[in-house]
Write a protein that holds these residues in place. Structure first.
Motif, PDB file in Angstrom:
ATOM      1  N   CYS A 116      55.944  27.651  27.984  1.00  0.00           N
ATOM      2  CA  CYS A 116      56.691  28.614  28.796  1.00  0.00           C
ATOM      3  C   CYS A 116      58.183  28.522  28.504  1.00  0.00           C
ATOM      4  N   ALA A 128      56.975  31.154  33.619  1.00  0.00           N
ATOM      5  CA  ALA A 128      56.529  29.984  34.369  1.00  0.00           C
ATOM      6  C   ALA A 128      55.021  29.822  34.307  1.00  0.00           C
ATOM      7  N   SER A 178      57.782  29.397  45.793  1.00  0.00           N
ATOM      8  CA  SER A 178      59.058  29.423  45.071  1.00  0.00           C
ATOM      9  C   SER A 178      60.169  29.560  46.098  1.00  0.00           C
ATOM     10  N   ASN A 182      62.809  33.132  41.458  1.00  0.00           N
ATOM     11  CA  ASN A 182      62.294  32.207  40.437  1.00  0.00           C
ATOM     12  C   ASN A 182      63.278  31.070  40.163  1.00  0.00           C
ATOM     13  N   GLN A 185      60.475  26.397  41.499  1.00  0.00           N
ATOM     14  CA  GLN A 185      59.047  26.457  41.765  1.00  0.00           C
ATOM     15  C   GLN A 185      58.666  25.425  42.826  1.00  0.00           C
TER      16      GLN A 185
END
Length: 260
Positions: A116, A128, A178, A182, A185
């Protein structure tokens, strides 16, 4: 979290209309990975990550240059649109780009997270890996009510509550996975070593972002397919298509091949 038993239920992912009213260009790309053994290191993935780091080092971008990249600049505006200061809370892509642009290399976490990060560096988009083994039925990208429970990454014994109106990934059990969209996390969906049921997310907020999301999904699928043997068909959500289903069969066929 070790997800050793693939689920069979449909997972419905939805983008809140209140969010796309504020950020009309938001695009969310998704790949379901039904069953994968995540290992410490994978030679092919490390090669991709190293190449992405090298390419960024060669560009010699300053911190200001990173913030001015079209995809990142759009995220900074998107954060402001939902009441978040991007200088204090940069989006996930800006954080990794800044770190590498100044000459560093990213820590190698595991094969899934490293993949990722490689695609995020190459695309300039937040990417993610989320373990969804403990999520059933629904997952929404929405404005928080403020009473959701968020378990911080690495500190699940210190629960937090998102601020009302904050953008979160939330499930049907009142859990936020989250903080500030973003930016960070949650612990429940972190991808550790072992066998997991994963949802890979790719996000954009800039004009033309759908094409970039689809290109990143293609890179991920190409890298994952020979390693897992079973990857779901990518799903792309936006203002015109705010909801979609990841069917049980995408999560139901075990893959014997670990990521190596």
């Amino acid at each position: 979290m070790d997800s050793t038993t693939p689920g069979t239920d449909t997972l419905t992912v939805t983008v809140d209309a209140r969010l796309t009213e504020r950020v009309p260009g938001y695009v969310l790309g998704l790949i379901a990975v039904p069953d994968i053994e995540v290992v410490r290191a994978a030679a092919a993935v490390d090669g991709l990550l190293t190449a992405a780091e090298d390419a960024l080092h060669a560009r010699a971008l300053s911190k200001a240059d990173v913030s001015a990249l079209p995809a990142i600049a759009a995220w900074r505006e998107a954060y402001r649109a939902v009441g978040v200061n991007p200088n204090r809370f940069p989006c996930a892509a800006e954080s990794v780009l800044r770190r590498v642009a100044k000459g560093d290399r990213l820590p190698r976490i595991n094969s899934a997270v490293d993949l990722c990060n490689a695609v995020s560096l190459a695309s300039g988009l937040p990417v993610a890996s989320c373990d969804v083994g403990d999520i059933e039925g629904e997952l929404s990208v929405r404005l928080a009510d403020g009473d959701e429970t968020y378990l911080p990454l690495g500190a699940p014994d210190a629960p937090e509550h998102p601020e009302p109106g904050e953008v979160v990934y939330a499930d049907g059990r009142g859990r936020a996975h989250s903080r500030r969209w973003n930016w960070r996390q949650g612990d429940v969906v972190k991808t550790g070593l072992g066998r997991h049921k994963l949802l890979i997310t790719v996000e954009s907020a800039h004009e033309g972002g759908r094409d970039d999301v689809q290109e990143a999904l293609g890179r991920l699928t190409e890298a994952l397919t020979p390693l897992t043997g079973s990857v779901g068909r990518p799903l792309v959500l936006d203002r015109s298509t705010p909801s979609g289903e990841l069917f049980g069969e995408l999560f139901g066929a075990p893959s014997a091949a670990p990521v190596r």
